[in-house]
Design a protein around this motif. Sequence first.
Motif, PDB file in Angstrom:
ATOM      1  N   ARG A 232       1.057  -1.480  -0.073  1.00 27.27           N
ATOM      2  CA  ARG A 232       0.479   0.160  -0.576  1.00 27.27           C
ATOM      3  C   ARG A 232       1.081   0.736  -0.110  1.00 27.27           C
ATOM      4  NH1 ARG A 232      -3.791  -0.647   5.034  1.00 27.27           N
ATOM      5  NH2 ARG A 232      -1.531  -1.175   5.570  1.00 27.27           N
ATOM      6  N   TYR A 233      -0.247   1.995  -0.661  1.00 30.31           N
ATOM      7  CA  TYR A 233       1.171   3.489  -0.585  1.00 30.31           C
ATOM      8  C   TYR A 233      -0.702   4.920  -0.370  1.00 30.31           C
ATOM      9  CZ  TYR A 233       0.156   4.418  -5.574  1.00 30.31           C
ATOM     10  OH  TYR A 233      -1.167   4.553  -6.444  1.00 30.31           O
ATOM     11  N   PRO A 234       0.181   5.736   0.038  1.00 33.33           N
ATOM     12  CA  PRO A 234      -0.905   7.234   0.545  1.00 33.33           C
ATOM     13  C   PRO A 234      -2.240   7.629  -1.003  1.00 33.33           C
ATOM     14  CG  PRO A 234       0.536   7.534   2.137  1.00 33.33           C
ATOM     15  CD  PRO A 234       1.532   6.514   1.160  1.00 33.33           C
ATOM     16  N   ALA A 235      -3.043   7.828  -1.083  1.00 32.71           N
ATOM     17  CA  ALA A 235      -3.471   7.986  -2.274  1.00 32.71           C
ATOM     18  C   ALA A 235      -4.011   9.015  -2.602  1.00 32.71           C
ATOM     19  CB  ALA A 235      -5.001   6.823  -2.281  1.00 32.71           C
ATOM     20  N   ILE A 236      -3.339  10.128  -1.297  1.00 30.92           N
ATOM     21  CA  ILE A 236      -3.866  11.728  -1.183  1.00 30.92           C
ATOM     22  C   ILE A 236      -3.595  12.119  -3.049  1.00 30.92           C
ATOM     23  CG2 ILE A 236      -1.733  12.190   0.478  1.00 30.92           C
ATOM     24  CD1 ILE A 236      -2.802  14.106   1.785  1.00 30.92           C
ATOM     25  N   SER A 237      -2.282  11.869  -3.505  1.00 28.46           N
ATOM     26  CA  SER A 237      -2.529  12.574  -4.764  1.00 28.46           C
ATOM     27  C   SER A 237      -3.072  12.248  -6.075  1.00 28.46           C
ATOM     28  CB  SER A 237      -0.808  13.027  -5.165  1.00 28.46           C
ATOM     29  OG  SER A 237      -0.435  11.003  -5.419  1.00 28.46           O
ATOM     30  N   ASP A 238      -3.987  11.332  -5.651  1.00 31.24           N
ATOM     31  CA  ASP A 238      -4.835  10.673  -6.945  1.00 31.24           C
ATOM     32  C   ASP A 238      -6.148  11.563  -6.188  1.00 31.24           C
ATOM     33  OD1 ASP A 238      -6.647   9.544  -8.171  1.00 31.24           O
ATOM     34  OD2 ASP A 238      -6.260   7.587  -7.194  1.00 31.24           O
ATOM     35  N   SER A 239      -7.079  11.876  -7.599  1.00 29.34           N
ATOM     36  CA  SER A 239      -7.914  13.606  -7.202  1.00 29.34           C
ATOM     37  C   SER A 239      -9.158  12.556  -6.964  1.00 29.34           C
ATOM     38  CB  SER A 239      -7.660  14.245  -9.191  1.00 29.34           C
ATOM     39  OG  SER A 239      -7.866  12.951 -10.017  1.00 29.34           O
ATOM     40  N   SER A 240      -8.792  11.317  -7.848  1.00 30.94           N
ATOM     41  CA  SER A 240     -10.405  10.591  -7.852  1.00 30.94           C
ATOM     42  C   SER A 240     -10.406  10.470  -6.035  1.00 30.94           C
ATOM     43  CB  SER A 240     -10.207   9.419  -8.752  1.00 30.94           C
ATOM     44  OG  SER A 240      -9.541   7.955  -8.860  1.00 30.94           O
ATOM     45  N   PHE A 241      -9.476  10.281  -5.215  1.00 34.59           N
ATOM     46  CA  PHE A 241      -9.474   9.731  -4.347  1.00 34.59           C
ATOM     47  C   PHE A 241      -9.904  11.051  -3.562  1.00 34.59           C
ATOM     48  CE2 PHE A 241      -8.977   4.908  -2.338  1.00 34.59           C
ATOM     49  CZ  PHE A 241      -9.465   5.039  -3.453  1.00 34.59           C
ATOM     50  N   GLY A 242      -9.917  12.329  -3.688  1.00 32.30           N
ATOM     51  CA  GLY A 242     -10.265  13.371  -2.693  1.00 32.30           C
ATOM     52  C   GLY A 242     -11.460  13.349  -1.799  1.00 32.30           C
ATOM     53  N   ASP A 243     -12.189  12.734  -2.612  1.00 33.23           N
ATOM     54  CA  ASP A 243     -13.251  12.642  -1.550  1.00 33.23           C
ATOM     55  C   ASP A 243     -13.129  11.923  -0.007  1.00 33.23           C
ATOM     56  OD1 ASP A 243     -13.354  10.490  -3.378  1.00 33.23           O
ATOM     57  OD2 ASP A 243     -15.469   9.960  -1.358  1.00 33.23           O
ATOM     58  N   ARG A 244     -12.003  11.567  -0.202  1.00 30.46           N
ATOM     59  CA  ARG A 244     -12.058   9.982   0.927  1.00 30.46           C
ATOM     60  C   ARG A 244     -11.015  10.998   1.980  1.00 30.46           C
ATOM     61  NH1 ARG A 244     -11.734   4.524   0.502  1.00 30.46           N
ATOM     62  NH2 ARG A 244     -13.108   3.571  -1.450  1.00 30.46           N
ATOM     63  N   PHE A 245     -10.291  12.758   1.399  1.00 29.58           N
ATOM     64  CA  PHE A 245      -9.937  12.951   1.667  1.00 29.58           C
ATOM     65  C   PHE A 245     -10.197  14.587   2.886  1.00 29.58           C
ATOM     66  CE2 PHE A 245      -7.175  10.395  -0.246  1.00 29.58           C
ATOM     67  CZ  PHE A 245      -5.708  10.035   1.192  1.00 29.58           C
ATOM     68  N   ALA A 246     -11.447  15.286   2.164  1.00 33.31           N
ATOM     69  CA  ALA A 246     -11.226  16.256   2.095  1.00 33.31           C
ATOM     70  C   ALA A 246     -12.900  16.564   1.970  1.00 33.31           C
ATOM     71  CB  ALA A 246     -11.445  17.438   1.022  1.00 33.31           C
ATOM     72  N   TYR A 247     -13.676  17.683   3.190  1.00 32.29           N
ATOM     73  CA  TYR A 247     -15.336  17.354   3.014  1.00 32.29           C
ATOM     74  C   TYR A 247     -15.338  18.556   1.817  1.00 32.29           C
ATOM     75  CZ  TYR A 247     -20.054  18.726   4.039  1.00 32.29           C
ATOM     76  OH  TYR A 247     -21.089  19.274   4.220  1.00 32.29           O
ATOM     77  N   SER A 248     -15.867  18.263   0.895  1.00 30.83           N
ATOM     78  CA  SER A 248     -15.998  18.901  -0.912  1.00 30.83           C
ATOM     79  C   SER A 248     -17.493  18.762  -0.818  1.00 30.83           C
ATOM     80  CB  SER A 248     -15.117  19.558  -1.610  1.00 30.83           C
ATOM     81  OG  SER A 248     -14.211  19.158  -0.500  1.00 30.83           O
ATOM     82  N   PRO A 249     -18.341  19.657  -0.595  1.00 24.62           N
ATOM     83  CA  PRO A 249     -19.883  19.671  -1.227  1.00 24.62           C
ATOM     84  C   PRO A 249     -20.256  20.401  -2.112  1.00 24.62           C
ATOM     85  CG  PRO A 249     -20.104  21.335   0.626  1.00 24.62           C
ATOM     86  CD  PRO A 249     -18.243  20.532   0.176  1.00 24.62           C
ATOM     87  N   PRO A 250     -21.013  19.435  -3.086  1.00 23.54           N
ATOM     88  CA  PRO A 250     -21.012  20.693  -4.591  1.00 23.54           C
ATOM     89  C   PRO A 250     -21.883  22.604  -4.570  1.00 23.54           C
ATOM     90  CG  PRO A 250     -22.219  19.230  -4.907  1.00 23.54           C
ATOM     91  CD  PRO A 250     -21.497  19.016  -3.729  1.00 23.54           C
ATOM     92  N   TYR A 251     -21.614  23.042  -5.981  1.00 21.42           N
ATOM     93  CA  TYR A 251     -21.411  23.915  -5.499  1.00 21.42           C
ATOM     94  C   TYR A 251     -22.981  24.313  -5.963  1.00 21.42           C
ATOM     95  CZ  TYR A 251     -17.844  27.259  -5.280  1.00 21.42           C
ATOM     96  OH  TYR A 251     -16.624  28.182  -5.805  1.00 21.42           O
ATOM     97  N   ASN A 252     -24.058  22.941  -6.908  1.00 15.42           N
ATOM     98  CA  ASN A 252     -25.607  22.592  -7.051  1.00 15.42           C
ATOM     99  C   ASN A 252     -25.818  21.569  -6.660  1.00 15.42           C
ATOM    100  OD1 ASN A 252     -24.907  21.558  -9.783  1.00 15.42           O
ATOM    101  ND2 ASN A 252     -24.434  23.533 -10.285  1.00 15.42           N
ATOM    102  N   ASN A 253     -27.065  21.484  -6.628  1.00 17.22           N
ATOM    103  CA  ASN A 253     -27.422  19.498  -6.583  1.00 17.22           C
ATOM    104  C   ASN A 253     -27.275  18.919  -8.148  1.00 17.22           C
ATOM    105  OD1 ASN A 253     -27.984  20.113  -4.130  1.00 17.22           O
ATOM    106  ND2 ASN A 253     -29.939  20.987  -4.423  1.00 17.22           N
ATOM    107  N   GLU A 254     -27.144  19.727  -8.868  1.00 18.95           N
ATOM    108  CA  GLU A 254     -26.722  19.294 -10.380  1.00 18.95           C
ATOM    109  C   GLU A 254     -25.768  17.764 -10.077  1.00 18.95           C
ATOM    110  OE1 GLU A 254     -26.991  21.501 -13.008  1.00 18.95           O
ATOM    111  OE2 GLU A 254     -29.213  22.250 -12.908  1.00 18.95           O
TER     112      GLU A 254
END
Length: 643
Positions: A232-254
């Motif tokens: 294993r290695y940290p996946a923090i640099s993988d943009s597809s895994f960003g939701d595992r590290f950051a709480y980032s809700p969308p601008y709209n519900n679409e």
Amino acid sequence: MSGAAANPDPKGPSTTIELKSSLPERDLGGDGPKPRAHVSAGPCSPETRSEHTLLAESWPPGEKRPLSSGHPRRNGNDLWRPRRISKWKSPLLLLIFFIIGLAMSIAHCVFYPKLSGIVVGNSSNQERNIRFGTAFSFLAQIALTATVWLSYTQLLWGFVGKEEVTVKGLNAAFGADTSVFSLLNFEMLRKFRTGSSMALFAWCLILPPFFTPATLFIYPSMETVEVEQLVRYPAISDSSFGDRFAYSPPYNNETKLVNDGSKIFSGPRTILTLISTATASFGQILPIKAPYNHSKYSTHFYGPIVHCDIANSSVTTSMYSLLQDETATPLGTAKETTNVYYAFVPASNASGGLVPLSSPRSQSPYNATNELWMTFLRYAIDSDGNHTREQHYQVCQLYNASYNIELEWDRGFQNVTGSYEILEKVYFPTDRPDAVSDMTQHSYSAFFWVLADQLVGTFSWFTGLNQSEFGVIDSQISRTSLLGTSDLDLFFDLNKNKGWSKDDNSTQISDQRLQDKALAKNRTLNILLEELSFNATVSLLHNELLTHNTTTKVLQWQSVNRYGYNPRGLFIPYALANLFTLITVLLGIFSYFRSGVHPDKKFQDIVSAAEDPRVIHVARNRRKSLTGELVAGKVILRPAAGS
């Protein structure tokens, strides 16, 4: 000793054999010495007339003759038939046994080195190898001993044919291969020195088997195996895994997909907060699951790192202004008199002004930065050795880094070493509704967020209405290993009840403070914060939800027992044994070519050598002497002169 005189005869060879005996009357059964017997060899010579007949004619009257004198009879009642084995049988056996002994010695000296370093395995393998070593040693000892005794026998008959020896001495010489006490016979030691040395060496050959098999031993070692395996290695640099590290809700519900569209960065996920807080409190990398109990592997990945530098002049001016505002703010009715530590994350308000975020943030959008500004009072020592106070200003920023680490697990202990190369600076996300968010930037910013929350706050001293002084720690740093930094010594020394001396030149540190400083190793904040960011990044491996898998070479090992051997204890005994055996072989071969091949020590050989009937009578007295002569290729014993 019998004397013989040869007289020329035109009709053929003529030999006179004089047999004389000095046996006493009680042995011969007569009244006095018997006359000598003279036998003239003519037509009826020893070639045509057996020596048995001559001995019978010379046997004293009244004495009972033995059944056989040693020579084969001419009838069918012979005790044995003449041997027809080649006379070179003894030399051939001498060489064969020496070659066998040398081969077994070499085999043993090769077998143990071949085992050296090999894993023992089960007990059966160990016992089998020890049996092989014992067998090599035993066979070498048997073969070399046989070689020495064969050479000894050759020299023994040569000795008998040259020296007058008492029966007691002959008993010792002929019995040397069956009793080591024969070597205590001084006559044998004096007259048969070479043979005595050979006999002593032959008996010493029983010693190597006591030492050579025991040179094999077992020692604890490690067996290593390198395998290709998923790690294993940290996946923090993988943009597809960003939701595992950051709480980032969308601008709209679409927005339907997790990483699709523009998102608003609102803070870290709780899993990242938990790992960062635990790492900061623990003071080291969190436990990582090992592929094996004893294993090691190296990996490479990209991750965040926080690096601190001295603030420039403009930042220093801004920090000083904000510090004055902080100091002027009262704490209830108490006024702040000394600010020792002040750290915050700079942010912008709606009008663009600078706002310090000096307390842990809640999950919500901020117009902040990925920077941590710190100012603190640090000790400086002047030329006279006095402690003075200096105000320091530092800026810590978030960067991307290339990590190369090695992880090792052994006997329950984890060891992580590695290096990193600082790359580009990572800025705080400023997402727009019309742009796709960089989730790697969100992950890195979330990482810095939880790290900065551990450091923001103040360490200050206040004065109350009654002029009492007290210190206040308003920072999460008190819950981390960074509390023991030397940059905070001044705050604790201001507490006079904790040992600050009146002349401000010496301190007595409390046991609790010493414990905190030991955890931080008395280092400064810039070093500790960078180390904390490294440890927190690697600690992401603690939770498999924050990692990816990659294939790499994993080195695993386990405790095993291996064979070893003592070279000196193995080679020296065999070298000495074969060297001295070779000397005895050379002596035997020299005797073969010089004196011919002598008989063996079989019953037939001994009886043939003692075929003179008077020898039997002489042998009754162990102190009387016998000698020998070579007759027709055989050693014939005769009573010595005066016996």
